[in-house]
Design a protein around this motif. Structure first.
Motif, PDB file in Angstrom:
ATOM      1  N   ASP A  76      11.248   8.937  -1.464  1.00 49.12           N
ATOM      2  CA  ASP A  76      11.123   8.277  -0.158  1.00 49.12           C
ATOM      3  C   ASP A  76      10.434   9.182   0.857  1.00 49.12           C
ATOM      4  OD1 ASP A  76      12.443   6.070  -1.204  1.00 49.12           O
ATOM      5  OD2 ASP A  76      14.331   6.447  -0.129  1.00 49.12           O
ATOM      6  N   VAL A  77      10.864  10.440   0.938  1.00 47.86           N
ATOM      7  CA  VAL A  77      10.290  11.371   1.917  1.00 47.86           C
ATOM      8  C   VAL A  77       8.837  11.682   1.572  1.00 47.86           C
ATOM      9  CG1 VAL A  77      10.435  13.702   2.888  1.00 47.86           C
ATOM     10  CG2 VAL A  77      12.512  12.366   2.560  1.00 47.86           C
ATOM     11  N   LEU A  78       8.552  11.897   0.301  1.00 49.53           N
ATOM     12  CA  LEU A  78       7.171  12.184  -0.102  1.00 49.53           C
ATOM     13  C   LEU A  78       6.262  10.987   0.152  1.00 49.53           C
ATOM     14  CD1 LEU A  78       7.663  14.220  -3.398  1.00 49.53           C
ATOM     15  CD2 LEU A  78       7.111  15.082  -1.110  1.00 49.53           C
ATOM     16  N   ALA A  79       6.772   9.774  -0.038  1.00 48.08           N
ATOM     17  CA  ALA A  79       5.978   8.568   0.203  1.00 48.08           C
ATOM     18  C   ALA A  79       5.626   8.415   1.678  1.00 48.08           C
ATOM     19  CB  ALA A  79       6.737   7.337  -0.280  1.00 48.08           C
ATOM     20  N   GLU A  80       6.534   8.821   2.561  1.00 52.59           N
ATOM     21  CA  GLU A  80       6.255   8.674   3.998  1.00 52.59           C
ATOM     22  C   GLU A  80       5.319   9.767   4.509  1.00 52.59           C
ATOM     23  OE1 GLU A  80       9.983  10.921   6.197  1.00 52.59           O
ATOM     24  OE2 GLU A  80      10.236   8.862   5.566  1.00 52.59           O
ATOM     25  N   THR A  81       5.219  10.881   3.781  1.00 56.08           N
ATOM     26  CA  THR A  81       4.356  11.971   4.232  1.00 56.08           C
ATOM     27  C   THR A  81       3.019  12.008   3.494  1.00 56.08           C
ATOM     28  OG1 THR A  81       5.366  13.510   2.668  1.00 56.08           O
ATOM     29  CG2 THR A  81       6.291  13.436   4.882  1.00 56.08           C
TER      30      THR A  81
END
Length: 86
Positions: A76-81
């Protein structure tokens, strides 16, 4: 609250009722780490794989029950960044 058992530990149903996307969701029961703490560690350290996340956050190395959730949070965090590829 009703009590459930997981890996021979008592867990109240409150954890299971909480939204896994909430920053207050307790991801790791062994080390009492929340989703918000894990998200912050990912952003601060720049980790991009589960092994490095477990080392940086000091989670996932005891019972291993949180690894699936940790991978979900990492994704999730990697997808948003990560910019979307067109």
């Amino acid at each position: 609250l009703p009590i459930f058992y997981r890996d021979r530990k008592q867990i109240t149903s409150r954890r299971f009722a909480m939204d896994k996307k909430s920053r207050d969701y307790e991801v790791c029961l062994c080390y009492h780490r929340t989703r918000g703490e894990v998200e912050d560690i990912i952003r601060e350290t720049g980790v991009n794989n589960l092994k490095d996340l477990c080392e940086a956050a000091k989670v996932g190395d005891k019972c291993g029950g949180c690894r699936e959730d940790l991978q979900m949070i990492l994704d999730d965090v990697l997808a948003e960044t990560t910019p979307e590829q067109a």
